[in-house]
Motif scaffolding. Structure first.
Motif, short mmCIF file in Angstrom:
data_model
loop_
_atom_site.label_atom_id
_atom_site.label_comp_id
_atom_site.label_asym_id
_atom_site.label_seq_id
_atom_site.Cartn_x
_atom_site.Cartn_y
_atom_site.Cartn_z
N GLU A 60 -23.47 23.62 -7.82
CA GLU A 60 -22.97 23.55 -9.20
C GLU A 60 -21.44 23.47 -9.19
OE1 GLU A 60 -23.67 27.10 -11.40
OE2 GLU A 60 -22.89 26.29 -13.28
N VAL A 61 -20.93 22.50 -9.90
CA VAL A 61 -19.48 22.34 -10.01
C VAL A 61 -18.93 23.39 -10.97
CG1 VAL A 61 -17.64 20.85 -10.84
CG2 VAL A 61 -19.53 19.88 -9.49
N GLN A 62 -17.87 24.06 -10.53
CA GLN A 62 -17.20 25.01 -11.40
C GLN A 62 -15.69 24.89 -11.26
OE1 GLN A 62 -18.87 29.00 -10.52
NE2 GLN A 62 -19.74 28.93 -12.56
N LEU A 63 -15.02 24.95 -12.39
CA LEU A 63 -13.57 25.09 -12.45
C LEU A 63 -13.31 26.27 -13.36
CD1 LEU A 63 -12.41 21.38 -12.89
CD2 LEU A 63 -12.04 22.82 -10.89
N VAL A 64 -12.68 27.31 -12.81
CA VAL A 64 -12.47 28.54 -13.56
C VAL A 64 -10.98 28.83 -13.66
CG1 VAL A 64 -12.97 31.00 -13.71
CG2 VAL A 64 -14.69 29.44 -12.77
N GLU A 65 -10.46 28.71 -14.88
CA GLU A 65 -9.05 28.97 -15.13
C GLU A 65 -8.81 30.44 -15.39
OE1 GLU A 65 -9.97 24.97 -17.28
OE2 GLU A 65 -10.92 26.93 -17.01
N SER A 66 -7.63 30.90 -15.04
CA SER A 66 -7.22 32.27 -15.32
C SER A 66 -5.71 32.32 -15.43
CB SER A 66 -7.71 33.22 -14.22
OG SER A 66 -7.15 32.88 -12.97
N GLY A 67 -5.20 33.45 -15.91
CA GLY A 67 -3.76 33.65 -15.97
C GLY A 67 -3.14 33.47 -17.34
N GLY A 68 -3.92 33.06 -18.31
CA GLY A 68 -3.38 32.92 -19.65
C GLY A 68 -3.09 34.28 -20.28
N GLY A 69 -2.45 34.24 -21.44
CA GLY A 69 -2.14 35.47 -22.14
C GLY A 69 -1.12 35.23 -23.22
N VAL A 70 -0.57 36.33 -23.71
CA VAL A 70 0.46 36.29 -24.74
C VAL A 70 1.81 36.60 -24.10
CG1 VAL A 70 1.26 37.25 -26.92
CG2 VAL A 70 -1.20 37.05 -26.48
N VAL A 71 2.78 35.77 -24.39
CA VAL A 71 4.10 35.93 -23.79
C VAL A 71 5.16 35.60 -24.83
CG1 VAL A 71 4.13 33.57 -22.88
CG2 VAL A 71 5.50 35.33 -21.76
N GLN A 72 6.31 36.22 -24.71
CA GLN A 72 7.41 35.94 -25.63
C GLN A 72 8.09 34.62 -25.26
OE1 GLN A 72 10.01 39.38 -25.59
NE2 GLN A 72 8.77 40.42 -27.14
N PRO A 73 8.73 33.99 -26.23
CA PRO A 73 9.51 32.79 -25.91
C PRO A 73 10.51 33.06 -24.81
CG PRO A 73 9.30 33.03 -28.28
CD PRO A 73 8.72 34.28 -27.67
N GLY A 74 10.61 32.10 -23.90
CA GLY A 74 11.48 32.27 -22.74
C GLY A 74 10.79 32.89 -21.55
N GLY A 75 9.59 33.39 -21.74
CA GLY A 75 8.86 34.05 -20.66
C GLY A 75 8.15 33.06 -19.75
N SER A 76 7.40 33.62 -18.81
CA SER A 76 6.70 32.81 -17.80
C SER A 76 5.26 33.26 -17.66
CB SER A 76 7.40 32.96 -16.44
OG SER A 76 8.73 32.49 -16.47
N LEU A 77 4.44 32.33 -17.27
CA LEU A 77 3.05 32.60 -16.90
C LEU A 77 2.69 31.68 -15.74
CD1 LEU A 77 1.11 32.81 -20.30
CD2 LEU A 77 1.48 34.69 -18.69
N ARG A 78 1.74 32.13 -14.94
CA ARG A 78 1.20 31.29 -13.86
C ARG A 78 -0.30 31.16 -14.05
NH1 ARG A 78 0.21 32.37 -7.49
NH2 ARG A 78 0.71 30.29 -6.68
N LEU A 79 -0.74 29.96 -14.32
CA LEU A 79 -2.17 29.70 -14.46
C LEU A 79 -2.76 29.33 -13.11
CD1 LEU A 79 -2.23 27.53 -17.71
CD2 LEU A 79 -2.17 30.02 -17.47
N SER A 80 -4.00 29.73 -12.90
CA SER A 80 -4.75 29.37 -11.70
C SER A 80 -6.05 28.72 -12.11
CB SER A 80 -5.05 30.60 -10.84
OG SER A 80 -3.88 31.24 -10.41
N CYS A 81 -6.55 27.86 -11.25
CA CYS A 81 -7.84 27.21 -11.49
C CYS A 81 -8.57 27.16 -10.16
CB CYS A 81 -7.64 25.83 -12.06
SG CYS A 81 -9.17 24.85 -12.19
N ALA A 82 -9.63 27.93 -10.06
CA ALA A 82 -10.43 28.00 -8.84
C ALA A 82 -11.59 27.03 -8.93
CB ALA A 82 -10.93 29.42 -8.62
N ALA A 83 -11.71 26.18 -7.94
CA ALA A 83 -12.74 25.14 -7.94
C ALA A 83 -13.82 25.43 -6.92
CB ALA A 83 -12.10 23.79 -7.64
N SER A 84 -15.03 24.99 -7.24
CA SER A 84 -16.14 25.09 -6.30
C SER A 84 -17.18 24.04 -6.64
CB SER A 84 -16.76 26.49 -6.34
OG SER A 84 -17.27 26.78 -7.61
#
Length: 114
Positions: A1-25
Motif C-alpha cells: 500500500e502506498v503511503q505518504l504521511v506528512e507531519s510537522g505542521g502547526g501554528v507559528v507566529q509571522p517570521g517563525g519557522s517550521l520543518r515539514l516531513s513526509c514519510a513515504a512507503s
C-alpha cells in the motif's frame, strides 16, 4: 500500500519557522521526483517546490523562493520542507506528492498567525 504521511505542521507566529516531513512507503521513493503543494482556505492548489530523485536539483514557486528549502533523504524515504520567515499568506494545508502527482499524502496544516 502506498503511503505518504506528512507531519510537522502547526501554528507559528509571522517570521517563525517550521520543518515539514513526509514519510513515504509502498513505492520506489528514490525513483520519483517529490514535490510539495499547498492549498489555502477558499483557494485552489498551489505548487510550492519540487526536488529531483537524487536531491541535487530543486525548484520553488516565486512566492516561497529564498524562504523555503526542500530536501530529501532517500535512505529514510523522507522528503522535507524547511520553511523560514513565514508569513500569514503561507497559511495552508501542505501536501507532499510524487512527481507526476501519482501519489499524495493527506496533508498537514500550517497556520501563521500572531
Amino acid at each position: 500500500e502506498v503511503q505518504l504521511v506528512e507531519s510537522g505542521g502547526g501554528v507559528v507566529q509571522p517570521g517563525g519557522s517550521l520543518r515539514l516531513s513526509c514519510a513515504a512507503s509502498g513505492f520506489a521513493f528514490s525513483s520519483y521526483d517529490m514535490m510539495w503543494v499547498r492549498q489555502a482556505p477558499g483557494k485552489g492548489p498551489e505548487w510550492v517546490s519540487v526536488i529531483d530523485t537524487r536531491g541535487i536539483g530543486a525548484d520553488y514557486a516565486a512566492s516561497v523562493k529564498g524562504r523555503f528549502t526542500i530536501s530529501r533523504d532517500n535512505a529514510k524515504n523522507t522528503v522535507y520542507l524547511q520553511m523560514n520567515s513565514l508569513k500569514p499568506e503561507d497559511t495552508a494545508l501542505y501536501y507532499c506528492a510524487s512527481g507526476g502527482a501519482y501519489f499524495w499524502g493527506q496533508g498537514t496544516q500550517v497556520t501563521v498567525s500572531s
